[in-house]
Write a protein that holds these residues in place. Sequence first.
Motif, mmCIF file in Angstrom:
data_model
loop_
_atom_site.group_PDB
_atom_site.id
_atom_site.type_symbol
_atom_site.label_atom_id
_atom_site.label_comp_id
_atom_site.label_asym_id
_atom_site.label_seq_id
_atom_site.Cartn_x
_atom_site.Cartn_y
_atom_site.Cartn_z
ATOM 1 N N ASN A 172 57.726 64.997 38.748
ATOM 2 C CA ASN A 172 58.831 64.042 38.711
ATOM 3 C C ASN A 172 58.281 62.683 39.121
ATOM 4 O O ASN A 172 58.086 62.413 40.302
ATOM 5 N N ILE A 173 57.954 61.874 38.138
ATOM 6 C CA ILE A 173 57.456 60.519 38.385
ATOM 7 C C ILE A 173 58.366 59.543 37.649
ATOM 8 O O ILE A 173 58.490 59.606 36.429
ATOM 9 N N GLY A 174 58.992 58.674 38.406
ATOM 10 C CA GLY A 174 59.952 57.748 37.803
ATOM 11 C C GLY A 174 59.482 56.303 37.857
ATOM 12 O O GLY A 174 58.381 55.998 38.319
ATOM 13 N N SER A 175 60.332 55.423 37.385
ATOM 14 C CA SER A 175 60.025 54.001 37.344
ATOM 15 C C SER A 175 61.330 53.212 37.297
ATOM 16 O O SER A 175 62.283 53.626 36.646
ATOM 17 N N SER A 176 61.352 52.102 37.992
ATOM 18 C CA SER A 176 62.533 51.239 37.926
ATOM 19 C C SER A 176 62.654 50.603 36.549
ATOM 20 O O SER A 176 63.711 50.621 35.932
ATOM 21 N N ARG A 177 61.550 50.069 36.033
ATOM 22 C CA ARG A 177 61.567 49.304 34.782
ATOM 23 C C ARG A 177 60.930 50.036 33.610
ATOM 24 O O ARG A 177 61.198 49.707 32.460
ATOM 25 N N GLY A 178 60.052 50.981 33.897
ATOM 26 C CA GLY A 178 59.407 51.698 32.810
ATOM 27 C C GLY A 178 58.373 50.859 32.079
ATOM 28 O O GLY A 178 57.687 50.030 32.680
ATOM 29 N N ALA A 179 58.275 51.069 30.768
ATOM 30 C CA ALA A 179 57.239 50.426 29.948
ATOM 31 C C ALA A 179 57.605 48.977 29.643
ATOM 32 O O ALA A 179 57.776 48.576 28.485
ATOM 33 N N THR A 180 57.696 48.183 30.676
ATOM 34 C CA THR A 180 58.201 46.809 30.559
ATOM 35 C C THR A 180 57.357 45.938 29.632
ATOM 36 O O THR A 180 57.867 45.310 28.709
ATOM 37 N N GLU A 181 56.063 45.876 29.896
ATOM 38 C CA GLU A 181 55.197 45.010 29.095
ATOM 39 C C GLU A 181 55.167 45.444 27.636
ATOM 40 O O GLU A 181 55.275 44.607 26.725
ATOM 41 N N LEU A 182 55.060 46.739 27.409
ATOM 42 C CA LEU A 182 55.003 47.255 26.048
ATOM 43 C C LEU A 182 56.309 46.968 25.307
ATOM 44 O O LEU A 182 56.299 46.566 24.139
ATOM 45 N N PHE A 183 57.431 47.158 25.990
ATOM 46 C CA PHE A 183 58.727 46.904 25.363
ATOM 47 C C PHE A 183 58.855 45.426 24.989
ATOM 48 O O PHE A 183 59.316 45.089 23.888
ATOM 49 N N GLU A 184 58.457 44.544 25.905
ATOM 50 C CA GLU A 184 58.537 43.111 25.628
ATOM 51 C C GLU A 184 57.664 42.741 24.419
ATOM 52 O O GLU A 184 58.064 41.933 23.569
ATOM 53 N N ASN A 185 56.465 43.328 24.346
ATOM 54 C CA ASN A 185 55.565 43.039 23.221
ATOM 55 C C ASN A 185 56.132 43.553 21.900
ATOM 56 O O ASN A 185 56.070 42.864 20.872
ATOM 57 N N HIS A 186 56.686 44.770 21.929
ATOM 58 C CA HIS A 186 57.265 45.330 20.704
ATOM 59 C C HIS A 186 58.479 44.510 20.248
ATOM 60 O O HIS A 186 58.667 44.276 19.049
ATOM 61 N N TYR A 187 59.283 44.084 21.191
ATOM 62 C CA TYR A 187 60.475 43.314 20.830
ATOM 63 C C TYR A 187 60.083 41.940 20.280
ATOM 64 O O TYR A 187 60.677 41.446 19.311
ATOM 65 N N LYS A 188 59.055 41.349 20.884
ATOM 66 C CA LYS A 188 58.555 40.065 20.387
ATOM 67 C C LYS A 188 58.064 40.206 18.953
ATOM 68 O O LYS A 188 58.344 39.359 18.084
ATOM 69 N N GLU A 189 57.344 41.307 18.681
ATOM 70 C CA GLU A 189 56.840 41.569 17.321
ATOM 71 C C GLU A 189 58.001 41.748 16.340
ATOM 72 O O GLU A 189 57.962 41.242 15.204
ATOM 73 N N TYR A 190 59.055 42.401 16.796
ATOM 74 C CA TYR A 190 60.217 42.609 15.930
ATOM 75 C C TYR A 190 60.896 41.279 15.590
ATOM 76 O O TYR A 190 61.284 41.032 14.436
ATOM 77 N N LEU A 191 61.036 40.398 16.590
ATOM 78 C CA LEU A 191 61.662 39.095 16.353
ATOM 79 C C LEU A 191 60.831 38.261 15.375
ATOM 80 O O LEU A 191 61.373 37.497 14.576
ATOM 81 N N GLU A 192 59.510 38.415 15.450
ATOM 82 C CA GLU A 192 58.626 37.611 14.599
ATOM 83 C C GLU A 192 58.518 38.160 13.182
ATOM 84 O O GLU A 192 58.390 37.398 12.215
ATOM 85 N N THR A 193 58.555 39.494 13.027
ATOM 86 C CA THR A 193 58.303 40.100 11.709
ATOM 87 C C THR A 193 59.519 40.794 11.097
ATOM 88 O O THR A 193 59.533 41.081 9.896
ATOM 89 N N GLY A 194 60.517 41.088 11.943
ATOM 90 C CA GLY A 194 61.684 41.812 11.444
ATOM 91 C C GLY A 194 61.441 43.296 11.320
ATOM 92 O O GLY A 194 62.276 44.034 10.777
ATOM 93 N N LYS A 195 60.292 43.770 11.819
ATOM 94 C CA LYS A 195 59.960 45.196 11.752
ATOM 95 C C LYS A 195 59.544 45.715 13.125
ATOM 96 O O LYS A 195 58.911 45.003 13.900
ATOM 97 N N ALA A 196 59.890 46.971 13.389
ATOM 98 C CA ALA A 196 59.486 47.605 14.640
ATOM 99 C C ALA A 196 58.238 48.440 14.418
ATOM 100 O O ALA A 196 58.061 49.056 13.362
ATOM 101 N N HIS A 197 57.368 48.462 15.415
ATOM 102 C CA HIS A 197 56.153 49.268 15.349
ATOM 103 C C HIS A 197 56.510 50.755 15.354
ATOM 104 O O HIS A 197 57.486 51.164 15.990
ATOM 105 N N THR A 198 55.730 51.552 14.667
ATOM 106 C CA THR A 198 55.996 52.995 14.565
ATOM 107 C C THR A 198 56.140 53.664 15.925
ATOM 108 O O THR A 198 57.014 54.514 16.123
ATOM 109 N N LEU A 199 55.289 53.272 16.878
ATOM 110 C CA LEU A 199 55.298 53.924 18.191
ATOM 111 C C LEU A 199 56.158 53.199 19.227
ATOM 112 O O LEU A 199 56.118 53.531 20.409
#
Length: 372
Positions: A100-127
Amino acid sequence: MSTTTISITALASISPLGNDQKTIWKNYLRPNHCFSKKYLDNQETLVASLNEDSQKIIAELKESDVRYKSLDKSVLFAMAASRQAVAEAGWDKNDVFGINIGSSRGATELFENHYKEYLETGKAHTLASPTTTLGNISSWVGHDLQCTGPEISHSITCSTALHALLNGVAWLRSGMVDKFLVGGSEAPLTDFTIAQMRALKIYSHSEEVYPNQALNFEKKLNSMILGEAAAVCCMEIGKKENALAYIEGIGYATEILEHNISISAEAICFQKSMKMALENTNLEEVDAIVMHAPGTKAGDLTEYKAIQKIFGEKLPLLTTNKWKIGHTFGASGILSLELAILMMRHNQFIGVPFAKAQQQTKPLKKICGNFS
């Protein structure tokens, strides 16, 4: 409630203090903090980052498996700490243990990067989805350790790691498993996370020698600073010969909010949880308390008032590690537990350098904490 003793048979962390117990203790003995400035949220920002040695460990882990290259730092931190803890406990792939290992924010940096990519390209990364889900942490740790037991991830903000410990105690006392790996991991040093803390008006912009003023109950400004870390511990049912410490009591409570981030003037939730944890303990036997104390004006003071309500005039020694490594959100609870265990093992109290001096007058045998 069952009073069956739980043994902590191993503890490991990766934080601004280091990645092994000897180095971590050596850094606790030093009066300096671990803060440096990093350009985040469009300005120079005080943060507590992993040191170069720890960053190298994470980089090597990321390169060790092609599947690990797509994982967030919060997952990699947890994997690194978990490998070490399980090895020190002597567990192997034949042991059935829960995670049982938790996190307050989780994959914060990765989520921000994926969302930035989506705003720029209109597509979400497969993973984008599978690598940013909250269950990501425990499931990947389980994969890395080849664990066949239950895997749980959760977020209870700053209380996450100690709620994991609470869950582990419940599972162990239920008899469903006899070993549990618990902890928390956080990689919050990102633009949006820092911006959120600044929006709450609680982030430090101090130029003082000690910019996080945790345990200074007379401070005029909020002084919270974020740090990155993961910390886990191995727990087993009963008193084990290799135990680092024993869990004798646990407590929990929920604050009834009047505001989104409010806490009552005397921290009623802290009082309730402390009373529960200490119901079978003589208060005079408690040698020290590791406080949550994130460095905010209201948070530090109300927690102190709650301790006064429980212990009266005979307060135990009080300390925190936030002045040194900042607030690591979901990982903070086990890092506080680590400090408590290190102080007991070395029989030496680690105080806060700018707080009211407290003298250790007897051996440190029993330490409790508001690790929320």
